[in-house]
Scaffold this motif. Structure first.
Motif, PDB file in Angstrom:
ATOM      1  N   TYR A 294      99.152  31.937  36.618  1.00  0.00           N
ATOM      2  CA  TYR A 294     100.115  31.252  35.738  1.00  0.00           C
ATOM      3  C   TYR A 294     101.311  30.761  36.555  1.00  0.00           C
ATOM      4  O   TYR A 294     101.696  29.589  36.491  1.00  0.00           O
ATOM      5  CB  TYR A 294     100.547  32.239  34.648  1.00  0.00           C
ATOM      6  N   ILE A 295     101.874  31.672  37.358  1.00  0.00           N
ATOM      7  CA  ILE A 295     103.043  31.286  38.158  1.00  0.00           C
ATOM      8  C   ILE A 295     102.636  30.186  39.148  1.00  0.00           C
ATOM      9  O   ILE A 295     103.379  29.222  39.366  1.00  0.00           O
ATOM     10  CB  ILE A 295     103.642  32.513  38.907  1.00  0.00           C
ATOM     11  N   ALA A 296     101.421  30.303  39.698  1.00  0.00           N
ATOM     12  CA  ALA A 296     100.982  29.302  40.691  1.00  0.00           C
ATOM     13  C   ALA A 296     100.904  27.904  40.068  1.00  0.00           C
ATOM     14  O   ALA A 296     101.348  26.926  40.673  1.00  0.00           O
ATOM     15  CB  ALA A 296      99.621  29.705  41.270  1.00  0.00           C
ATOM     16  N   VAL A 297     100.378  27.788  38.829  1.00  0.00           N
ATOM     17  CA  VAL A 297     100.302  26.442  38.237  1.00  0.00           C
ATOM     18  C   VAL A 297     101.688  25.950  37.831  1.00  0.00           C
ATOM     19  O   VAL A 297     101.965  24.752  37.900  1.00  0.00           O
ATOM     20  CB  VAL A 297      99.285  26.308  37.057  1.00  0.00           C
ATOM     21  N   LEU A 298     102.556  26.872  37.451  1.00  0.00           N
ATOM     22  CA  LEU A 298     103.930  26.439  37.139  1.00  0.00           C
ATOM     23  C   LEU A 298     104.599  25.890  38.394  1.00  0.00           C
ATOM     24  O   LEU A 298     105.261  24.844  38.368  1.00  0.00           O
ATOM     25  CB  LEU A 298     104.757  27.606  36.582  1.00  0.00           C
ATOM     26  N   LYS A 313     109.462  28.666  42.553  1.00  0.00           N
ATOM     27  CA  LYS A 313     108.863  28.758  43.902  1.00  0.00           C
ATOM     28  C   LYS A 313     109.148  30.107  44.526  1.00  0.00           C
ATOM     29  O   LYS A 313     108.275  30.729  45.129  1.00  0.00           O
ATOM     30  CB  LYS A 313     109.419  27.647  44.797  1.00  0.00           C
ATOM     31  N   SER A 314     110.413  30.586  44.395  1.00  0.00           N
ATOM     32  CA  SER A 314     110.666  31.861  45.069  1.00  0.00           C
ATOM     33  C   SER A 314     109.973  33.018  44.357  1.00  0.00           C
ATOM     34  O   SER A 314     109.515  33.957  45.014  1.00  0.00           O
ATOM     35  CB  SER A 314     112.147  32.133  45.308  1.00  0.00           C
ATOM     36  N   VAL A 315     109.819  32.926  43.019  1.00  0.00           N
ATOM     37  CA  VAL A 315     109.055  33.984  42.335  1.00  0.00           C
ATOM     38  C   VAL A 315     107.594  33.911  42.782  1.00  0.00           C
ATOM     39  O   VAL A 315     106.949  34.941  43.033  1.00  0.00           O
ATOM     40  CB  VAL A 315     109.161  33.848  40.791  1.00  0.00           C
ATOM     41  N   GLY A 316     107.090  32.676  42.931  1.00  0.00           N
ATOM     42  CA  GLY A 316     105.694  32.497  43.371  1.00  0.00           C
ATOM     43  C   GLY A 316     105.496  33.098  44.752  1.00  0.00           C
ATOM     44  O   GLY A 316     104.511  33.825  45.005  1.00  0.00           O
ATOM     45  N   GLU A 391      91.359  24.353  37.222  1.00  0.00           N
ATOM     46  CA  GLU A 391      92.463  25.182  37.729  1.00  0.00           C
ATOM     47  C   GLU A 391      93.506  25.498  36.644  1.00  0.00           C
ATOM     48  O   GLU A 391      93.818  26.662  36.385  1.00  0.00           O
ATOM     49  CB  GLU A 391      93.141  24.454  38.902  1.00  0.00           C
ATOM     50  N   VAL A 392      94.024  24.448  35.999  1.00  0.00           N
ATOM     51  CA  VAL A 392      95.111  24.668  35.050  1.00  0.00           C
ATOM     52  C   VAL A 392      94.598  25.323  33.764  1.00  0.00           C
ATOM     53  O   VAL A 392      95.175  26.303  33.290  1.00  0.00           O
ATOM     54  CB  VAL A 392      95.836  23.332  34.736  1.00  0.00           C
TER      55      VAL A 392
END
Ligand code: FAD
Length: 504
Positions: A294-298, A313-316, A391-392
């Protein structure tokens, strides 16, 4: 939508019912039945609005517990369709659909023919289906106090009028009647030259022609549903009193339905990251992988402001760096808190809906925002021309499955995904898959208590929003122009259509 019959409910469904009922008797091993099943399900979706007048049911005669029922109704071959009039008694065997059509349009018409064979007592929820006379229309407003009377002028063997009458039977402040082209008094009075065509008549005797893109069932029903003060029965529109009493309504924000609001997307992110995920103290196994996807697609596709993108990005990156098989929500929260340039400033600290605001506090909001976010992400991924079509949608599926707080919604969505997600990347794009599943949900929820009367659950987009998305076949049936729908979705959920109004 289709009532599944069993020994426990067969009498309560078929005997003395106020609605007519059509039952499909099938056998799970029969190939014809398997082939017919999608048609029966499509019919159920197509005539969902007719429900208080007519119900669809089904029973598997191959199931041992049901053999007694199938033999009681003299069913020998499969599939067999039987029509039960309203107020049938316990001895009624039902009327067999002989040589029945195998398409939704044909079945719908056959059903209307059978409904019309009702003598007294007529199913109480079913409006009159017979053609109206000039005298009836002249006296109409003396006996009822509805605001709008829609007259559908048509030739004798046309079904459009009766279909629209049944489509609109849940709506108040509106009556629909069919008038035949042979009803000279009315035809001359209104100067009707096209059949079918629809006219709105009011109590002062004034009339106007209903403007529609195509003179066909779906277009009439869409247009009639949006007439002023026409609402679903049992769901009163907000009154001036409600507006005073309800602080949320007082803050109502004007918005444009043809735009997407960043305030809704950011409110959704806030709620999802800070509230929904917070319900899980630890993420591990499948849940951790769902969170990572989820975080990656965001990170890849959310079309956010730089501050929000930096936070994502930093959370990812932080999440990727985690080596433990478990991640706690409190550590995720720290990561969210610590990554913003100004702590906590990237996202709003509460939800603030614009396009997703409801007419009452319990309507719309987060689920509306989540759908909107999902559509935006599928469109953004397409714009980024990435290669993995799933992917999404797979990431969104995992999010819903693992975290969406409405657990019943999550189960329904997972069932839809299981049934059809394999089509994504073969003959369906992710954007179209999500659109069609969302419309499936809209169909199921139309008329449900969660429906905001100011935002009825329609098959979206309406002809007003996207005229070219809608077409009619030569048979008069509605059809979606898929290429136009895709183009519309790409434009509606594109970055260019995002408004940042109301963002502080
Ligand atoms: P929503 O359906 O939330 O739609 C939001 C906006 O998206 C609309 O205003 C419109 O602009 C646009 N839109 C509408 N249809 C489409 C479409 N087909 N394609 C693209 N855009 C569209 N509620 C239940 O009661 N039972 C359920 O099983 C259920 N399942 C759900 C599953 C998921 C994954 C989600 C996110 C929500 C679910 N909900 C369910 C909630 C429900 O679907 C609505 O979100 C909620 O009732 C609010 O409705 P709404 O009027 O704001 O419109």
């Amino acid at each position: 939508m289709i009532v599944v019959l069993s020994l426990d409910n067969v009498d309560s469904v078929l005997v003395n019912s106020t609605a007519a009922v059509v039952v499909e008797f099938y056998a799970s091993w029969c190939g014809h039945c398997v082939a017919f099943s999608p048609v029966w399900k499509s019919l159920a979706r197509d005539i969902k609005e007719w429900k208080p007048a007519v119900d669809l049911a089904a029973i598997d005669c191959a199931s041992e517990g049901n053999t007694q029922i199938c033999s009681r109704f003299d069913v020998r071959g499969y599939p067999t369709l039987k029509f039960f009039h309203a107020y049938s008694n316990a001895n009624t065997k039902g009327q067999v659909f002989k040589a029945y059509p195998r398409d939704v349009r044909g079945l719908r018409r056959k059903l209307i023919d059978l409904m019309e064979t009702h003598k007294d007592p007529w199913p109480p929820a079913c409006p009159p289906l017979e053609p109206a006379s000039t005298a009836e229309i002249d006296n109409f407003f003396k006996t009822t106090n509805v605001e709008h009377l829609a007259l559908i002028f048509e030739i004798t063997n046309s079904y459009v009028g009766r279909e629209v009458i049944l489509d609109m039977l849940h709506y108040e402040n509106l009556a629909v009647r069919r008038v035949l082209s042979t009803e000279e008094g009315l035809v001359t009075k209104l100067g009707v030259t096209d059949f079918p065509s629809c006219y709105l008549y009011n109590s002062s005797g004034n009339f106007i022609r209903l403007k529609v893109q195509n003179e066909a069932r779906v277009f009439y029903s869409y247009a009639l549903q949006t007439l002023p003060r026409v609402v679903r029965a049992g769901i009163p529109p907000p009154t001036a009193g409600d507006l005073k009493e309800n602080p949320t309504l007082e803050q109502e924000r004007p918005f444009n339905r043809s735009r997407v609001y960043m305030a809704d997307l950011e409110s959704t992110l806030y709620y999802s990251l800070r509230v929904e995920l917070a319900a899980h103290s630890v993420f591990k196994g499948e849940a951790l992988s769902a969170l990572q996807q989820y975080i990656a697609v965001l990170v890849k596709y959310f079309p956010g402001r730089p501050l929000v993108m930096n936070m994502l990005k930093s959370v990812g990156t932080w999440l990727k760096d985690q080596k433990d098989p478990e991640v706690s929500y409190s550590s995720l929260k720290d990561a969210l808190d610590n990554t913003a340039e100004v702590p906590n400033a990237a996202l709003p600290d509460k939800v603030s809906w614009v396009g997703c605001q409801g007419s009452r506090p319990h309507f719309r909001g987060y689920p509306c925002g989540l759908w909107t976010l999902f559509h935006v992400l599928t469109v953004q991924a397409k714009e980024a021309a990435k290669t993995d079509p799933q992917e999404v949608v797979q990431a969104l599926r995992s999010y819903v499955h693992n975290f969406f707080g409405c657990r019943e919604c999550a189960t329904h969505f997972e069932n839809m995904a299981k049934d059809s997600m394999s089509q994504v990347g073969t003959w369906l794009t992710p954007v179209m898959w999500l659109w069609s599943r969302h419309n499936q949900v809209n169909n199921r929820l139309a008329g449900a208590p969660s429906e905001d009367p100011r935002f009825p659950k329609i098959q979206w987009p309406s002809p007003d929003q996207c005229p070219s998305c809608h077409g009619v076949k030569t048979t008069g049936e509605h059809t979606w122009n898929q290429d136009e729908v895709l183009a519309f979705l790409h434009s509606h959920f594109s970055s260019k259509n995002l408004l940042s109004d109301y963002i502080e």
